[in-house]
Scaffold this motif. Structure first.
Motif, PDB file in Angstrom:
ATOM      1  N   GLN A   1     107.649   0.062 -23.361  1.00  0.00           N
ATOM      2  CA  GLN A   1     107.456  -0.632 -22.096  1.00  0.00           C
ATOM      3  C   GLN A   1     106.757  -1.968 -22.292  1.00  0.00           C
ATOM      4  O   GLN A   1     107.216  -3.007 -21.794  1.00  0.00           O
ATOM      5  CB  GLN A   1     106.645   0.249 -21.134  1.00  0.00           C
ATOM      6  CG  GLN A   1     107.424   1.435 -20.583  1.00  0.00           C
ATOM      7  CD  GLN A   1     106.577   2.306 -19.678  1.00  0.00           C
ATOM      8  OE1 GLN A   1     105.391   2.519 -19.924  1.00  0.00           O
ATOM      9  NE2 GLN A   1     107.188   2.821 -18.611  1.00  0.00           N
ATOM     10  N   LEU A   2     105.662  -1.976 -23.008  1.00  0.00           N
ATOM     11  CA  LEU A   2     104.887  -3.205 -23.164  1.00  0.00           C
ATOM     12  C   LEU A   2     105.623  -4.227 -24.024  1.00  0.00           C
ATOM     13  O   LEU A   2     105.493  -5.440 -23.807  1.00  0.00           O
ATOM     14  CB  LEU A   2     103.513  -2.884 -23.747  1.00  0.00           C
ATOM     15  CG  LEU A   2     102.602  -2.080 -22.802  1.00  0.00           C
ATOM     16  CD1 LEU A   2     101.341  -1.634 -23.522  1.00  0.00           C
ATOM     17  CD2 LEU A   2     102.245  -2.910 -21.567  1.00  0.00           C
ATOM     18  N   ALA A   3     106.421  -3.752 -24.979  1.00  0.00           N
ATOM     19  CA  ALA A   3     107.211  -4.680 -25.792  1.00  0.00           C
ATOM     20  C   ALA A   3     108.288  -5.362 -24.956  1.00  0.00           C
ATOM     21  O   ALA A   3     108.595  -6.544 -25.144  1.00  0.00           O
ATOM     22  CB  ALA A   3     107.839  -3.943 -26.974  1.00  0.00           C
TER      23      ALA A   3
ATOM     24  N   LEU B   1      98.954  -2.347 -28.636  1.00  0.00           N
ATOM     25  CA  LEU B   1     100.329  -2.263 -28.150  1.00  0.00           C
ATOM     26  C   LEU B   1     100.798  -3.558 -27.486  1.00  0.00           C
ATOM     27  O   LEU B   1     102.002  -3.801 -27.420  1.00  0.00           O
ATOM     28  CB  LEU B   1     100.455  -1.104 -27.160  1.00  0.00           C
ATOM     29  CG  LEU B   1     100.189   0.295 -27.729  1.00  0.00           C
ATOM     30  CD1 LEU B   1     100.278   1.342 -26.629  1.00  0.00           C
ATOM     31  CD2 LEU B   1     101.170   0.622 -28.854  1.00  0.00           C
ATOM     32  N   ALA B   2      99.866  -4.363 -26.971  1.00  0.00           N
ATOM     33  CA  ALA B   2     100.227  -5.625 -26.308  1.00  0.00           C
ATOM     34  C   ALA B   2      99.270  -6.712 -26.784  1.00  0.00           C
ATOM     35  O   ALA B   2      98.423  -7.196 -26.018  1.00  0.00           O
ATOM     36  CB  ALA B   2     100.156  -5.465 -24.792  1.00  0.00           C
ATOM     37  N   PRO B   3      99.374  -7.117 -28.047  1.00  0.00           N
ATOM     38  CA  PRO B   3      98.386  -8.045 -28.625  1.00  0.00           C
ATOM     39  C   PRO B   3      98.352  -9.414 -27.972  1.00  0.00           C
ATOM     40  O   PRO B   3      97.332 -10.110 -28.060  1.00  0.00           O
ATOM     41  CB  PRO B   3      98.812  -8.131 -30.099  1.00  0.00           C
ATOM     42  CG  PRO B   3     100.254  -7.714 -30.120  1.00  0.00           C
ATOM     43  CD  PRO B   3     100.393  -6.697 -29.037  1.00  0.00           C
ATOM     44  N   ALA B   4      99.427  -9.818 -27.310  1.00  0.00           N
ATOM     45  CA  ALA B   4      99.447 -11.138 -26.670  1.00  0.00           C
ATOM     46  C   ALA B   4      98.877 -11.133 -25.258  1.00  0.00           C
ATOM     47  O   ALA B   4      98.705 -12.192 -24.652  1.00  0.00           O
ATOM     48  CB  ALA B   4     100.882 -11.672 -26.642  1.00  0.00           C
TER      49      ALA B   4
ATOM     50  N   GLN C   1     101.382 -11.080 -19.710  1.00  0.00           N
ATOM     51  CA  GLN C   1     100.342 -12.041 -20.069  1.00  0.00           C
ATOM     52  C   GLN C   1      98.954 -11.522 -19.674  1.00  0.00           C
ATOM     53  O   GLN C   1      97.953 -11.973 -20.204  1.00  0.00           O
ATOM     54  CB  GLN C   1     100.584 -13.395 -19.379  1.00  0.00           C
ATOM     55  CG  GLN C   1     101.574 -14.288 -20.095  1.00  0.00           C
ATOM     56  CD  GLN C   1     102.966 -13.679 -20.120  1.00  0.00           C
ATOM     57  OE1 GLN C   1     103.540 -13.339 -19.099  1.00  0.00           O
ATOM     58  NE2 GLN C   1     103.507 -13.513 -21.318  1.00  0.00           N
ATOM     59  N   LEU C   2      98.918 -10.568 -18.737  1.00  0.00           N
ATOM     60  CA  LEU C   2      97.644  -9.982 -18.311  1.00  0.00           C
ATOM     61  C   LEU C   2      97.865  -8.522 -17.956  1.00  0.00           C
ATOM     62  O   LEU C   2      98.819  -8.188 -17.250  1.00  0.00           O
ATOM     63  CB  LEU C   2      97.081 -10.719 -17.093  1.00  0.00           C
ATOM     64  CG  LEU C   2      95.837 -10.096 -16.426  1.00  0.00           C
ATOM     65  CD1 LEU C   2      94.642 -10.125 -17.375  1.00  0.00           C
ATOM     66  CD2 LEU C   2      95.500 -10.825 -15.123  1.00  0.00           C
ATOM     67  N   ILE C   3      96.975  -7.655 -18.444  1.00  0.00           N
ATOM     68  CA  ILE C   3      96.927  -6.250 -18.035  1.00  0.00           C
ATOM     69  C   ILE C   3      95.597  -6.032 -17.328  1.00  0.00           C
ATOM     70  O   ILE C   3      94.525  -6.280 -17.903  1.00  0.00           O
ATOM     71  CB  ILE C   3      97.061  -5.291 -19.232  1.00  0.00           C
ATOM     72  CG1 ILE C   3      98.396  -5.513 -19.954  1.00  0.00           C
ATOM     73  CG2 ILE C   3      96.946  -3.847 -18.765  1.00  0.00           C
ATOM     74  CD1 ILE C   3      98.546  -4.701 -21.229  1.00  0.00           C
TER      75      ILE C   3
ATOM     76  N   ARG D   1     104.019 -12.547 -16.440  1.00  0.00           N
ATOM     77  CA  ARG D   1     103.994 -11.189 -15.897  1.00  0.00           C
ATOM     78  C   ARG D   1     102.574 -10.623 -15.964  1.00  0.00           C
ATOM     79  O   ARG D   1     101.930 -10.643 -17.013  1.00  0.00           O
ATOM     80  CB  ARG D   1     104.961 -10.284 -16.660  1.00  0.00           C
ATOM     81  CG  ARG D   1     104.906  -8.825 -16.234  1.00  0.00           C
ATOM     82  CD  ARG D   1     106.058  -8.041 -16.845  1.00  0.00           C
ATOM     83  NE  ARG D   1     107.305  -8.318 -16.151  1.00  0.00           N
ATOM     84  CZ  ARG D   1     108.516  -8.221 -16.711  1.00  0.00           C
ATOM     85  NH1 ARG D   1     108.632  -7.901 -17.982  1.00  0.00           N
ATOM     86  NH2 ARG D   1     109.599  -8.470 -15.993  1.00  0.00           N
ATOM     87  N   ILE D   2     102.105 -10.122 -14.829  1.00  0.00           N
ATOM     88  CA  ILE D   2     100.816  -9.452 -14.720  1.00  0.00           C
ATOM     89  C   ILE D   2     101.083  -8.001 -14.338  1.00  0.00           C
ATOM     90  O   ILE D   2     101.850  -7.727 -13.414  1.00  0.00           O
ATOM     91  CB  ILE D   2      99.929 -10.129 -13.661  1.00  0.00           C
ATOM     92  CG1 ILE D   2      99.616 -11.567 -14.084  1.00  0.00           C
ATOM     93  CG2 ILE D   2      98.639  -9.342 -13.435  1.00  0.00           C
ATOM     94  CD1 ILE D   2      98.932 -12.390 -13.012  1.00  0.00           C
ATOM     95  N   VAL D   3     100.466  -7.062 -15.061  1.00  0.00           N
ATOM     96  CA  VAL D   3     100.638  -5.638 -14.802  1.00  0.00           C
ATOM     97  C   VAL D   3      99.270  -5.039 -14.493  1.00  0.00           C
ATOM     98  O   VAL D   3      98.351  -5.157 -15.309  1.00  0.00           O
ATOM     99  CB  VAL D   3     101.265  -4.920 -16.009  1.00  0.00           C
ATOM    100  CG1 VAL D   3     101.310  -3.415 -15.773  1.00  0.00           C
ATOM    101  CG2 VAL D   3     102.670  -5.455 -16.286  1.00  0.00           C
TER     102      VAL D   3
END
Length: 422
Positions: free
Chosen positions: A265-267, A307-310, A272-274, A67-69
């Motif tokens: 939301q991010l959890a 919030l999205a460490p990965a 995989q990419l923001i 998933r890319i956001v």
């Protein structure tokens, strides 16, 4: 004896014949412009975790979607650029669904790629654009939706293009003791999701609709619930690219998003990419303080990492854009030039990305550099609109394709460094 043919008729016939013999030839598109980053992308190593996930899709070792956001302003909201990027990645790595979207129709002219969204008695309200103080807006997440209201017989209809049919819909919003729910109906299935909960807080719940559905209709039950976003997905593995843009927004609007909502939301999304794609509106702010802007950007990078460490992070540098009334402008008519703050924004973005180990894409260079907005707007078939800020549909496809090509070239280089696709 044959009747005489009027001279005018002969002239028109000759003209028509000439036109018929001159087929349309599309203009040649410009190649990618020179850039401060090799291959358009600085710090490509920051995307290694994304490339590892994409490689897992290609080898069959990864059993979940990638998933890319992308979050940003009107360039993101329009979905033309992200649409081209999405199509290119899905063609290679598989279609995992349309992705995260606003829970309704957020603005006039809303026209997302791959699905058609129609709201009847179902209204969404965007949070107001944030003033310089950047105060948080409670309950607002990355879609920017502050409120959803439902009238009698309210319905949200989603029709997917061929090849993008859905197998599930995820709804996120505020649950609580007084919350209702929603009916999710396809051509051959009906599911209900409930937002009733002992305590008030963010909830995300899935309606699994099984076989591929071309048309989905969502209706509120028992008053519904305040929604923040919906996700349209399909079973199987592949790539999903979500465009979460708000017209007129800036990085201050991202800073004003409710952290409790962002955390949920991010959890749930686990991107995989923001992609952080702000900068144009800041560039038109003549009072921009580059020191304060840099502090703001660093703070938002740190917050997203927390919030999205990965997730890998990428900053898309602000594109070239022009405004009227510039003395000694660079445009062909001499009346348009770039606002002075725009170059400052790019310099800050590039410096912060390098210092914090974030990938940076040189949009300004790739579209042709200084005053390219005027050159692209004055082509026989323009790639930018007359405002010299926004891209035409063809222009969005063009620059989105260059963006995708640069990411895929970096992926190929990553494969070569690790010894190829094994």
């Amino acid at each position: 004896m044959r009747a005489a043919i009027p001279a005018m008729a002969l002239t028109m016939a000759a003209a028509g014949s000439a036109l018929a013999q001159t087929p349309y030839v599309a203009q040649s598109l410009p190649g990618p412009g020179a850039t401060v980053c090799a291959g358009g992308l600085c710090q490509p190593e920051a995307l290694d975790s994304l490339f590892e996930a994409l490689h897992g899709l290609e080898t069959g070792e990864r059993e979940r979607l990638v998933r890319i956001v992308q979050i940003g302003d009107s360039h993101t909201a329009g979905d033309r650029i992200t649409g081209a990027f999405r199509a290119r990645l899905q063609a290679r790595f598989g279609r995992a669904g349309r992705g995260v979207m606003p829970p309704g129709v957020p603005h006039a002219g809303y026209n997302p790629f791959q699905v058609q969204v129609t709201a009847t008695g179902w209204s969404t309200t965007l949070a107001p654009l944030t003033a310089s103080q950047g105060l948080a807006v409670q309950g607002v997440g990355l879609t920017g939706i502050q409120a959803v209201t439902f009238g009698p017989d309210a319905a949200l209809e989603i029709v997917a293009e061929p090849g993008m049919e859905l197998t599930y819909v995820s709804l996120c919003g505020m649950g609580g003791p007084d919350a209702g729910g929603f009916e999710v109906r396809g051509q051959s299935v009906r599911e209900e999701v409930d937002f009733a909960a002992p305590d008030t807080g963010m909830l995300c719940t899935d309606a699994v609709i099984g076989a591929l559905q071309e048309r989905i209709v969502i209706r509120p039950l028992r008053g519904g619930a305040p929604l923040t976003d919906i996700t349209l997905g399909r079973a199987g593995y592949g790539v999903e690219v979500s465009n979460l843009g708000v017209v007129g927004s800036s990085l201050r609007d991202l800073a004003a998003r409710d952290e409790a909502v962002l955390r949920t939301q991010l959890a749930v999304w686990r991107p995989q990419l923001i992609v952080i794609a702000y900068g144009t509106n800041e560039g038109f702010d003549d009072a921009l303080d580059p020191v304060a802007y840099e502090a703001l950007l660093r703070g938002e990078v740190l917050r997203l990492r927390r919030l999205a460490p990965a997730a890998a992070l990428m900053i898309v540098g602000a594109p070239d854009a022009l405004r009227t009334g510039a003395a000694g402008g660079c445009s062909a008519d001499g009346r348009r030039g770039p606002p002075p703050s725009l170059a400052l924004v790019r310099d800050v973005q590039r410096r912060v990305a390098a210092d914090m180990g974030v990938a940076f894409w040189d949009w300004h260079g790739r579209m042709g550099g200084d005053c390219s907005a005027d050159r692209l707007a004055t082509m026989d078939e323009p790639l930018m609109r007359g405002d010299r800020v926004h891209f035409t549909s063809a222009g969005g496809d063009w620059i989105g394709g260059i963006f995708a090509d640069d990411i895929l070239a970096a992926y190929e280089a990553w494969l070569a460094r690790r010894g190829g696709a094994d």
